[in-house]
Enzyme design. Structure first.
Site, PDB file in Angstrom:
ATOM      1  CE  LYS A  70      -2.182  -0.975   3.871  1.00  0.00           C
ATOM      2  NZ  LYS A  70      -1.664  -2.280   4.257  1.00  0.00           N
ATOM      3  NE  ARG A 107      -4.078  -1.275  10.335  1.00  0.00           N
ATOM      4  CZ  ARG A 107      -3.059  -0.742   9.672  1.00  0.00           C
ATOM      5  NH1 ARG A 107      -3.161   0.442   9.124  1.00  0.00           N
ATOM      6  NH2 ARG A 107      -1.937  -1.409   9.560  1.00  0.00           N
ATOM      7  NE  ARG A 123       7.575  -3.709   5.407  1.00  0.00           N
ATOM      8  CZ  ARG A 123       6.283  -3.457   5.502  1.00  0.00           C
ATOM      9  NH1 ARG A 123       5.567  -3.300   4.413  1.00  0.00           N
ATOM     10  NH2 ARG A 123       5.700  -3.366   6.672  1.00  0.00           N
ATOM     11  NE  ARG A 125       6.269  -1.013  10.077  1.00  0.00           N
ATOM     12  CZ  ARG A 125       5.084  -0.981   9.492  1.00  0.00           C
ATOM     13  NH1 ARG A 125       4.950  -0.487   8.270  1.00  0.00           N
ATOM     14  NH2 ARG A 125       4.022  -1.428  10.122  1.00  0.00           N
ATOM     15  NE  ARG A 130       2.350  -5.118  11.106  1.00  0.00           N
ATOM     16  CZ  ARG A 130       3.448  -5.072  10.352  1.00  0.00           C
ATOM     17  NH1 ARG A 130       4.570  -5.622  10.779  1.00  0.00           N
ATOM     18  NH2 ARG A 130       3.440  -4.467   9.192  1.00  0.00           N
TER      19      ARG A 130
END
Ligand code: AMP
Length: 184
Positions: free
Chosen positions: A13, A88, A127, A131, A142
């Site tokens: 996203k 969300r 990636r 984080r 998540r």
């Protein structure tokens, strides 16, 4: 043009929202980015949400809804925006509907990116954004939160006939072309 870019964690996203921002000259609003900046700057909001983001759970609806409403009143969003990471939950979606109504505005597109779950985990782990919620355990949390709390948002917008499902696998450019075709 007001767009919601929707999908599970790792669907791309953020990457696609940035490309859309450049292509259409519409600002991108990521609630996750706002929370991470607040945490980094140790603002009152950051202090409040840090442990929630670290756990992979969701920030309370009212906090998010107030934040987005405040943000969207800024002048830079007056000609449209791309929402990434909001709404969300169905509660947030309903609050956003009410916000649009109140401002005599409407949603132009709800783009839902779908990616197989094993691919999502692989993408997030590779990636390397550093984080704190990108560990395998937090990613599973998540994804569970996504299935339970967030996926029902699709049904909410299906009732409004707004949902465009996009295949979110392939290269960044392939996915971008599919999104552009859906928006045109
Ligand atoms: P993201 O960058 O979109 O993956 O968001 C990172 C984290 O920020 C999420 O795991 C949540 O803890 C929090 N967050 C971001 N957007 C929302 C939202 N709309 N509602 C609740 N929590 C959110």
């Amino acid at each position: 043009m007001n767009i919601i870019l929707f999908g599970p964690p790792g669907a791309g996203k953020g990457t696609q929202a940035k490309k859309l921002q450049n292509e259409y000259n519409i600002p991108h609003l990521s609630t996750g980015d706002i929370f991470r900046a607040a945490i980094k700057n140790e603002t009152p909001l950051g202090v409040k949400v840090k442990s929630i983001l670290d756990s992979g759970e969701l920030v309370p609806d009212q906090t998010v809804v107030d934040l987005v409403a405040d943000e969207l009143h800024k002048e830079k969003y007056q000609y449209g925006y791309i929402l990434d990471g909001f709404p969300r939950t169905v509660v947030q979606a309903k609050a956003f509907d009410a916000f649009l109504d109140k401002n005599d505005d409407n949603l132009d597109a709800f783009i839902s990116l779908s990616v197989p779950e094993n691919e999502l985990i692989k993408r997030i782990l590779s990636r390397g954004e550093g984080r704190t919620d990108d560990t395998e355990e937090k990613i599973r949390t998540r994804l569970n939160v996504y299935r339970k709390e967030t996926e029902p948002v699709i049904k909410h917008y299906k009732k409004q006939d707004k949902v465009q499902e996009i295949d979110g696998s392939g290269t960044i450019d392939e996915i971008f072309e599919r999104i552009k075709a859906a928006l045109s």
